[in-house]
Design a protein around this motif. Sequence first.
Motif, mmCIF file in Angstrom:
data_model
loop_
_atom_site.group_PDB
_atom_site.id
_atom_site.type_symbol
_atom_site.label_atom_id
_atom_site.label_comp_id
_atom_site.label_asym_id
_atom_site.label_seq_id
_atom_site.Cartn_x
_atom_site.Cartn_y
_atom_site.Cartn_z
ATOM 1 N N SER A 82 50.806 19.216 -7.211
ATOM 2 C CA SER A 82 50.810 20.631 -6.834
ATOM 3 C C SER A 82 49.733 20.853 -5.770
ATOM 4 C CB SER A 82 50.514 21.499 -8.052
ATOM 5 O OG SER A 82 49.167 21.349 -8.433
ATOM 6 N N GLY A 83 49.758 22.025 -5.139
ATOM 7 C CA GLY A 83 48.765 22.349 -4.121
ATOM 8 C C GLY A 83 47.346 22.253 -4.662
ATOM 9 N N SER A 100 43.598 29.853 -0.749
ATOM 10 C CA SER A 100 44.497 30.962 -0.419
ATOM 11 C C SER A 100 45.972 30.601 -0.515
ATOM 12 C CB SER A 100 44.170 31.530 0.957
ATOM 13 O OG SER A 100 44.599 30.647 1.948
ATOM 14 N N MET A 101 46.300 29.327 -0.623
ATOM 15 C CA MET A 101 47.721 28.969 -0.749
ATOM 16 C C MET A 101 48.062 28.474 -2.149
ATOM 17 S SD MET A 101 48.731 27.272 2.793
ATOM 18 C CE MET A 101 48.740 28.280 4.252
ATOM 19 N N LEU A 102 47.158 28.669 -3.091
ATOM 20 C CA LEU A 102 47.379 28.124 -4.429
ATOM 21 C C LEU A 102 47.847 29.201 -5.396
ATOM 22 C CD1 LEU A 102 44.174 25.920 -4.704
ATOM 23 C CD2 LEU A 102 46.374 25.342 -3.706
ATOM 24 N N ASP A 103 48.480 28.747 -6.482
ATOM 25 C CA ASP A 103 48.850 29.716 -7.517
ATOM 26 C C ASP A 103 47.601 30.036 -8.350
ATOM 27 O OD1 ASP A 103 48.556 27.546 -9.185
ATOM 28 O OD2 ASP A 103 50.613 27.484 -9.859
ATOM 29 N N PRO A 104 47.683 31.065 -9.226
ATOM 30 C CA PRO A 104 46.484 31.527 -9.933
ATOM 31 C C PRO A 104 45.738 30.414 -10.667
ATOM 32 C CG PRO A 104 48.289 33.055 -10.309
ATOM 33 C CD PRO A 104 48.849 31.895 -9.530
ATOM 34 N N LYS A 105 46.480 29.529 -11.312
ATOM 35 C CA LYS A 105 45.855 28.450 -12.067
ATOM 36 C C LYS A 105 45.103 27.502 -11.125
ATOM 37 C CE LYS A 105 47.626 25.034 -15.233
ATOM 38 N NZ LYS A 105 48.936 24.500 -15.661
ATOM 39 N N ARG A 120 43.956 28.170 -8.175
ATOM 40 C CA ARG A 120 42.819 28.876 -7.589
ATOM 41 C C ARG A 120 41.628 28.860 -8.539
ATOM 42 N NH1 ARG A 120 44.207 34.493 -7.232
ATOM 43 N NH2 ARG A 120 46.214 33.694 -6.553
ATOM 44 N N LYS A 146 36.963 39.162 -4.108
ATOM 45 C CA LYS A 146 36.791 38.721 -5.495
ATOM 46 C C LYS A 146 36.134 37.343 -5.546
ATOM 47 C CE LYS A 146 40.950 39.806 -7.205
ATOM 48 N NZ LYS A 146 42.154 39.594 -8.020
ATOM 49 N N THR A 162 53.305 26.914 -9.792
ATOM 50 C CA THR A 162 53.806 25.824 -8.961
ATOM 51 C C THR A 162 54.572 24.832 -9.830
ATOM 52 O OG1 THR A 162 51.820 26.071 -7.653
ATOM 53 C CG2 THR A 162 53.101 24.071 -7.293
ATOM 54 N N GLU A 196 57.658 32.434 -0.439
ATOM 55 C CA GLU A 196 56.230 32.673 -0.195
ATOM 56 C C GLU A 196 55.915 33.116 1.232
ATOM 57 O OE1 GLU A 196 53.185 30.348 -1.945
ATOM 58 O OE2 GLU A 196 54.578 29.308 -3.272
ATOM 59 N N SER A 211 51.992 33.877 1.851
ATOM 60 C CA SER A 211 50.974 32.919 1.444
ATOM 61 C C SER A 211 49.977 32.661 2.573
ATOM 62 C CB SER A 211 51.674 31.625 1.043
ATOM 63 O OG SER A 211 50.793 30.558 1.016
ATOM 64 N N GLY A 212 48.695 32.738 2.258
ATOM 65 C CA GLY A 212 47.665 32.430 3.256
ATOM 66 C C GLY A 212 47.330 33.574 4.198
ATOM 67 N N HIS A 262 52.983 34.573 -5.385
ATOM 68 C CA HIS A 262 52.014 34.370 -6.473
ATOM 69 C C HIS A 262 51.144 35.604 -6.651
ATOM 70 C CE1 HIS A 262 52.882 30.261 -7.312
ATOM 71 N NE2 HIS A 262 52.667 29.876 -6.073
ATOM 72 N N ASN A 269 51.155 31.321 -17.246
ATOM 73 C CA ASN A 269 50.150 31.137 -16.195
ATOM 74 C C ASN A 269 50.276 32.137 -15.044
ATOM 75 O OD1 ASN A 269 48.573 28.964 -17.193
ATOM 76 N ND2 ASN A 269 50.330 27.635 -16.835
ATOM 77 N N ASP A 324 48.906 35.774 -13.285
ATOM 78 C CA ASP A 324 47.801 36.719 -13.211
ATOM 79 C C ASP A 324 48.271 38.100 -13.663
ATOM 80 O OD1 ASP A 324 45.634 35.380 -12.369
ATOM 81 O OD2 ASP A 324 45.830 35.889 -10.237
#
Lengths: 268, 286
Positions: free
Chosen positions: A139-140, A166-171, A173, A198, B43, B175, B178-179, B208, B247, B249
């Motif tokens: 994964s990223g 900035s390109m990752l999912d919450p987990k 990150r 944040k 992901t 996405e 994203s970024g 996400h 998982n 938020d």
Amino acid sequence: MNIIEIKDLSFSYQDEIDALSNVTLSVKKGEWVSILGHNGSGKSTLSKLIIGLLKADSGEIKVDGVILNEESVHDIRRKIGIVFQNPDNQFVGVTVEDDIAFGMENLCFEQSDIIDKIKEYAEKVSMSEYLKKEPHALSGGQKQRVAIAGILAMKTDIIIFDEATSMLDPKGRESIMNYIKEINKAGVTVITITHDMKEAVLSDRIIILKEGRVIACGDTNDILNDKETLNSSNLELLLPLKLQYLLDEANLSNDKVKDILWQLSLNK
Amino acid sequence: MAIKFEQVNFEYPSFDGYNFSALKDINLEIAEKGEFITLIGETGSGKSTLVQHMNALIRPTTGSVTIYGIKIEKDTKKKGKVKLNPLRQRVGLVFQFPEYQLFEETVLKDIIFGPKNFGVKESVAIERAKQVIKHVGLDEEYLKRSPFNLSGGEKKRVSIAGILAMEPDILVLDEPTSGLDPKGRDDLLKLFMGIHNDLNKTVIIITHDMNTVYKYASRVLVMNEGHLVYDGLPQELFSKENIKSWNLDIPDIITITRQLEDKLDVNFDRQPHTIQDLFELVKEVI
């Protein structure tokens, strides 16, 4: 002691307006500093100048007392590691272990030493089970952890995280932010480049860039108190801060609420 | 129904014989008009695999996907009877980092490439390009420029214009924000909202960012380990217990509301949607 000192730094891409103009700032050894700004504020340009990927039009960068120039750039790069935004663009190895080894090989570490260090640092970022895996199986967030392991293995004094989450999912990150905290606690100087307030409130100090200029620089607490600067920064304000401002305007705030919102702003 | 998934399973083949099961028993219906859907999940949960079924880029291992009345199954293509091109024109899929896929000398050529491929006459395609470039918030003058000299955000807009020029009925974006920083993200989302409202198209966005889901979506789909585990309103999703195990938020506005309720020892009678709503609620209790 300042490990990075930047004086009057200016840079422009071909014929365009200045991406950075007269930037002066410093980073203390062992400190965690956030460089905060929106897209196009010049923050990534700044990181590329610090590691010598771009050459400044004018001004001076000193890393650990040494002025950055063509002769010193290679030595300076040994002191600074960088994790970029896009996990796919920086994975150079065929497998996880190749990728961790890449930086060490460039610095001509002994082969036996490299093998030990791959194991040691893969474990540090919880990637030991993935050593033989290819990037498409990760994964990223896992790819970013591999990048961190490679840099930690090179034992650089400074690590720059250029929008690394900035390109990752919450987990993903969350795991990267936890490693950043640990790395900084272990004594590494950390610079996080982000547009996410944040994330920035977790650091010791915040520098805000806007249109290539430093518009604020100070302890995280002081920056969060500076309503005027924050409002002019084009950044997305933290919700507790926004609420505080609304209450202030209506003359409704009291100390208890203010204190609660302050703690929430600091992510506590 | 424009798209209907019936008991869809999908496995990625692997050389060692242990195939990876990416989609498990998916049942799902998507309307042609009026939906603004966000698709979320960590992901590897199967989001991208799911949307690639929506225009028959990949076919189910078992089960079927019916797209505008045409049933797609495992061996659909082998039978050779079904033409997939019309489906791909009706369901426009924008991949992650579409800006990497620009390749022509000018923005105009890039935008008309898709429609021409689907048999649209060049003169018609050029007229469409002039329309869609405005829809994505760029000036007609951009058509003459080289896509390679544009900023990242502009490239993204051009690549979306290229998909819009094919005049799809449903727009699916993997996405898209994203970024990007908050302003870039909001600008793009407003653009998709505009396409949804003005052109009356169903828009499906993979993201996400739970703030996006809460603020914009009329319907949210949650994927977890290949299963579609939630299909409903965003408001209800975030009050569910399972949300942690998926998982995901929690949107910032919900987090701060809960924290305030806790610290001020109050219970607000409704969940605020914006910071202004929350301000009104807090006003009453202090």
